[in-house]
Design a protein around this motif. Structure first.
Motif, mmCIF file in Angstrom:
data_model
loop_
_atom_site.group_PDB
_atom_site.id
_atom_site.type_symbol
_atom_site.label_atom_id
_atom_site.label_comp_id
_atom_site.label_asym_id
_atom_site.label_seq_id
_atom_site.Cartn_x
_atom_site.Cartn_y
_atom_site.Cartn_z
ATOM 1 N N GLN A 94 0.847 -1.189 0.000
ATOM 2 C CA GLN A 94 0.000 0.000 0.000
ATOM 3 C C GLN A 94 0.880 1.236 0.000
ATOM 4 O O GLN A 94 2.020 1.220 0.479
ATOM 5 N N SER A 95 0.357 2.322 -0.507
ATOM 6 C CA SER A 95 1.132 3.560 -0.567
ATOM 7 C C SER A 95 1.577 3.977 0.827
ATOM 8 O O SER A 95 0.757 4.070 1.753
ATOM 9 N N GLY A 96 2.890 4.182 0.982
ATOM 10 C CA GLY A 96 3.448 4.659 2.242
ATOM 11 C C GLY A 96 3.735 3.586 3.258
ATOM 12 O O GLY A 96 4.266 3.882 4.342
ATOM 13 N N ALA A 97 3.432 2.321 2.954
ATOM 14 C CA ALA A 97 3.654 1.243 3.917
ATOM 15 C C ALA A 97 5.097 0.765 3.889
ATOM 16 O O ALA A 97 5.829 0.965 2.903
ATOM 17 N N ALA A 98 5.535 0.122 4.979
ATOM 18 C CA ALA A 98 6.882 -0.461 5.048
ATOM 19 C C ALA A 98 7.061 -1.461 3.903
ATOM 20 O O ALA A 98 6.126 -2.182 3.521
ATOM 21 N N SER A 99 8.287 -1.538 3.382
ATOM 22 C CA SER A 99 8.536 -2.294 2.151
ATOM 23 C C SER A 99 8.274 -3.790 2.308
ATOM 24 O O SER A 99 7.993 -4.472 1.316
ATOM 25 N N TYR A 100 8.363 -4.319 3.537
ATOM 26 C CA TYR A 100 8.175 -5.767 3.706
ATOM 27 C C TYR A 100 6.700 -6.169 3.774
ATOM 28 O O TYR A 100 6.377 -7.353 3.789
ATOM 29 N N LYS A 101 5.790 -5.202 3.783
ATOM 30 C CA LYS A 101 4.350 -5.501 3.814
ATOM 31 C C LYS A 101 3.812 -5.559 2.374
ATOM 32 O O LYS A 101 2.829 -4.918 2.012
ATOM 33 N N ASN A 102 4.472 -6.390 1.581
ATOM 34 C CA ASN A 102 4.254 -6.376 0.132
ATOM 35 C C ASN A 102 3.384 -7.558 -0.298
ATOM 36 O O ASN A 102 3.884 -8.628 -0.593
ATOM 37 N N ASN B 175 -1.119 -0.654 6.236
ATOM 38 C CA ASN B 175 -0.959 0.644 5.585
ATOM 39 C C ASN B 175 0.144 1.477 6.225
ATOM 40 O O ASN B 175 0.399 2.601 5.792
ATOM 41 N N GLN B 176 0.818 0.937 7.263
ATOM 42 C CA GLN B 176 1.810 1.743 7.995
ATOM 43 C C GLN B 176 3.227 1.426 7.528
ATOM 44 O O GLN B 176 3.535 0.311 7.141
#
Length: 943
Positions: A887-895, A942-943
């Motif tokens: 999601q836009s703006g989320a930490a890269s590992y939450k992919n 989303n964080q």
């Protein structure tokens, strides 16, 4: 609905009718006691939270055409007889109807009657008009008008003297007390009602000249030839406690629209606790929007004599304390001539029709279509009726509908409609010409299922999931909607009932069985043996182990004598907080949970003081949710009926009914739950223990649970749209012979959870790897992301072991610190096949991508055959670098959102596997950012 005296438009009949109007019909002439001497006792004033305060005294400045009368210490303005001059009722007075009050003298079917004398009654916003008894009524004669235009903050109120607190002053017996909600009041038939007579066509003479009829209750002539006739305006008006069932065939309704034409404006009307019908259309073409009918003591919405109007946004709710409640809609063409013309054929859209079965009330049929009627019904919800949701009666009605259930004329149709499976019967079978279920399900976008209404009438996720018909394309009267039901949500922009209705939107109170604490929260504790509803607008606290119901045993056909079933219903937006690790929720066998969140207002289970918690690091702050069902498990290997005791003292589960129904969980979040009491005794965030396939699970988010996120202990429950993040053991776990299905599954591990283990851990049964029934779920469209790329503890993406079977399709696995895939135990390999290329079909994986970002793609720990060969030999499987995004703006590992590599994969059509599955053309859970069903209702991603 009854038969009426039918008159034909000949000169002789016209003359006779004028004489009838002038003289009255002694057989049904109504009289009023008017202002009588005082009687001991007090009234029961209207709810003081009403937008117009009915207890404000009258100014007593009575307009010309009314009579000043003393009622207690106030001066009221009395209307009586026939009024032939225009009259305005100003807002500062209280008005009394004395007997039958008629506005104007009938101008005839074509407006040319010599003795006719039209008049207009204008009623200002906020005015109060009452009748003392059910012989007091207001009639608008043909050719005359009523212009009753209230506002949202100042509706006009037509009601009874008792309602306004004047019973003693009027010499009437005061009302008894009532401690329940306004919508369960027993008060009814306290004044006569409101009747509009118009000049639109009716069908009582079957088109032989101009049809006219005499209204029931001596209410005058109606009917004519002008379908655009204008009887005025009724807008922002309450009509309460009206109606008079004089005889079985001569009745006054709360609002009777008799031959009323389409130019009449009817909008924002609330009819409450009427004896006989709430509203009845006697022919004509009247149209109505924003109509609320509560507590009718016969039918809510009734038509006959060829009504061909339209209605949109209508709420009908029955009252369990009205002993003669009948249909929600009762629809006739004409009882004395089922095929008389013009045939009744209204167009209805966005109705919510709710019976009182669950409250123990008299409640018959939601929609009864009969006596030759036509209709086109769209975007409607029918729920909670004690006989059936839908019935069609009489040969003429079936013939009008079509030659068979699948060959319809278009004259009687239902589309985009949800019928509640909780009605005593969905379809009434009383000698139908063709099968109603086939008739209904064969039409566009119709659904039979569980409703999710909150506050009795506000849509939940089930109603809003119905594919709506754009009725604005059918007729310009309608506004476009994309949902079934009358009210889309509780938001002020959607809830058109706010501010002007009576008792429909009460301030929430802690429900019976809970205790309000010092913070205004409602505390649940112990065992509940009666149904419990957690209403929106309040927060709730679990104090210790809270159990819904007492165990009903393993067999629904032979419930335990000591058992006691109950249902917990949770409305959208509710937050339920666990006090501590010892606080958790258990649904006993035979009981239900209905967690009815929506995307915009999900239900949230969390820890106490949630605003102080950290979504990255907090976990194991309360116990979790356990649902015990009566579906089969395998702990006894099929030797009799298997039952088991749940971990964490959560009760018995298992049984004989694989279709068992433990309720529904929609748009629900479970945060910071789980209690690893010991290594073998643990509470998960959600435990489905022997839960059956009748249970509905859709859009569930579990975050930062200690032990597993979701674990299935046997049973057959299915689920869609699961989001499991931050589990501190396994994210999705199954054992004891689970045979359900899952589609759309997102798993993302949290690097801050130190004991994170598998994405999926799948067992048949640890104490018997080949025990039956064997675990054999089917899973499609999963995206399973480990914490390896973020430096966290992360083991295996999918671990299949201990004899499990399973079919996995359209899945993506990435970023695990041990391996993407592992199979353990000889029994599991044997279930899969004799070799990596000779498979049984019981344990398979197709259209699946294992990402190169796993530390190892395949775990090699003494496998019976080579996993890489097993994997790549199956259809459309591959190993590649993933291109997943966040999601836009989320930490890269939450992919978890598909990128180009995932989008290019060949998917398996799982609709061919089982009808439970949706057709998809993509692997993974989310095909792209524009189709992200996860966003907007879940936490943390989303964080």
């Amino acid at each position: 609905m009854t038969n009426l005296q039918i008159l034909k438009n000949t000169l002789l009949a016209a003359v006779a009718s004028l004489a009838l109007v002038a003289c009255g019909d002694d057989s049904t002439e109504l009289a009023s006691p008017g202002n009588q001497g005082p009687n001991p006792g007090t009234g029961n004033p209207t709810d003081p939270t009403d937008p117009t305060d009915p207890t404000d005294p009258s100014d007593g400045e009575c307009p010309t055409g009314t009579e000043t009368v003393s009622v207690g210490d106030q001066d009221h303005c009395r209307l009586s007889g026939t009024i032939t001059e225009d009259l305005t009722l100003t807002a500062n007075n209280i008005y009394q109807l004395s007997g039958k009050v008629t506005i104007g003298v009938d101008t005839g079917a074509d407006g040319s009657a010599a003795a006719g004398d039209p008049a207009t009654l204008t009623v200002e916003a906020g005015a109060r008009i009452y009748g003392a008894t059910n012989t007091d009524l207001l009639v608008i004669a043909r050719g005359s008008k009523i212009e009753a235009v209230g506002t949202q903050s100042e509706p006009i109120i037509f009601t009874s003297g008792a309602d306004l607190g004047f019973a003693a002053d009027l010499g009437l017996t005061p009302r008894g007390g009532h401690s329940g909600s306004a919508l369960t009041e027993p008060f009814t038939s306290e004044w006569g009602g409101l009747i509009l007579n118009g000049k639109a066509t009716i069908n009582t003479c079957d088109g032989d000249g101009v049809c006219e009829a005499e209204g029931e209750g001596d209410s005058g002539l109606y009917g004519g030839s002008d379908d655009t006739d204008d009887s005025g305006t009724i807008k922002y008006v309450q009509i309460k406690y009206a109606g008079n069932p004089i005889t079985g065939t001569d009745e006054l309704n709360s609002l009777a629209l008799q031959g009323v034409g389409s130019a009449t404006e009817l909008d924002y009307i609330h009819i409450h606790n009427g004896a006989d019908d709430g509203i009845e259309f006697f022919g004509g073409t009247a149209q109505v929007k924003h109509l609320v009918i509560t507590g009718s003591d016969d039918d809510g919405f009734d038509w006959t004599q060829g009504w061909r109007g339209k209605a949109q946004h209508v709420i009908i709710m029955q009252n369990p304390n009205q002993p003669a409640s009948d249909q929600g809609i009762e629809a006739d063409n004409f009882g004395d001539g089922n095929d008389f013309l013009p045939r009744a054929k209204p167009i209805l859209s966005n109705f919510t029709i709710v019976g009182s079965q669950s409250q123990g009330g008299e409640s018959d049929i939601g929609m009864l279509l009969r006596e030759g009627t036509g209709a086109n019904i769209y975007n409607t919800v029918v729920s909670d009726f004690g006989d059936a949701c839908l019935d069609i009666d009489q040969d003429a009605t079936f013939v009008n509908a079509g030659s068979s259930a699948t060959n319809l004329t278009g004259n009687l149709t239902i589309e985009s409609t949800l019928l509640d499976s909780g009605c005593a019967s969905v379809f009434k079978d009383d000698g139908n010409n063709f099968d109603l279920e086939t008739y209904f399900t064969n039409q566009d976008n119709n659904v039979v299922g569980t409703t999710t209404l909150s506050n009795g009438f506000i849509n939940g996720s089930a109603e809003n999931a119905v594919v709506g018909t754009d009725v604005s394309a059918i007729d310009s009267f309608f506004v476009a909607t994309d949902y079934a039901g009358a009210v889309k949500s509780s938001d002020a922009s959607d809830n058109w009932t706010l501010g002007w209705t009576y008792g429909l939107n009460p301030d929430p109170e802690c429900p019976t069985g809970t205790t309000e604490n010092a913070d205004g929260q409602c505390v649940l504790s112990g065992t509940y043996t009666s149904d419990l509803r957690l209403v929106s607008g309040l927060d709730y606290v679990l104090d210790g182990k809270v159990t819904i119901g007492v165990d009903m045993g393993p067999d629904p056909a032979a419930p335990l004598a000591a058992g006691d079933a109950a249902t917990l219903t949770i409305e959208p937006g509710v937050t339920v907080m666990g006090s501590d690790l010892e606080s958790y929720l258990v649904i006993a066998r035979g009981s239900k949970i209905n967690s009815n969140g929506t995307k915009d207002a999900p239900v949230t289970f969390t820890a106490i003081d949630p605003d102080t918690r950290n979504l990255d690091t907090d976990t194991s702050l309360w116990g979790g949710i356990v649902i015990n069902g009566r579906a089969t498990i395998n702990t006894c290997n099929g030797s009799g009926t298997c039952e088991a005791e749940g971990e964490g003292d959560s009760g018995l589960y298992g049984g004989v009914d694989d279709t068992d129904d433990s309720g529904q969980i929609f748009y629900t979040r479970v945060v910071y739950a789980g209690n690893p009491i010991t290594g073998t005794d643990e509470l998960n965030s959600i435990a489905f223990q022997g839960v059956g396939s009748g249970t509905e699970v859709d859009y569930v988010n579990v975050h930062n649970g200690a032990d597993d996120g979701i674990e299935f202990f046997g049973g057959t429950v299915n689920a869609k749209h699961l989001v499991i993040t931050g589990s501190d053991d396994d994210s999705l776990d199954w054992t004891q012979g689970w045979r359900g299905k899952v589609q759309y599954l997102v798993i993302v591990q949290n690097p801050n959870q130190p004991a994170t283990d598998q994405g999926i851990e799948a067992d048949n049964f640890g104490d018997g790897n080949d025990f039956l029934p064997r675990a054999h779920p089917q899973i499609s469209n999963a995206t399973i992301i480990g914490a390896g790329a973020a430096g966290g503890e992360s083991d295996i993406g999918i671990l299949l072991r201990e004899g499990t079977a399973g079919n996995i399709y359209n899945t993506v696995v990435a970023d695990f610190g041990d391996a993407c895939l592992d199979i353990d135990q000889d029994a599991t390999f044997t279930v899969s096949g004799t070799s990596a290329t000779d498979l049984t079909g019981d344990l398979t994986m197709q259209s699946t991508m294992l990402a190169e970002s796993c530390a190892s793609t395949f775990a090699d720990d003494g496998n019976v055959f080579d996993l890489e060969t097993w994997f790549l030999n199956q259809s459309n499987n591959f190993v590649a670098a993933h291109t997943l995004t966040t999601q836009s703006g989320a930490a890269s590992y939450k992919n978890y959102i598909n990128g180009s590599t995932e989008a290019g994969a060949t998917a398996t059509d799982v609709t061919a596997v089982d009808s439970f599955f949706d057709a998809t053309t993509h692997i993974g859970a989310v095909s792209g950012a524009s189709a992200d069903w996860v966003a907007g209702w879940t936490v943390w991603l989303n964080q």
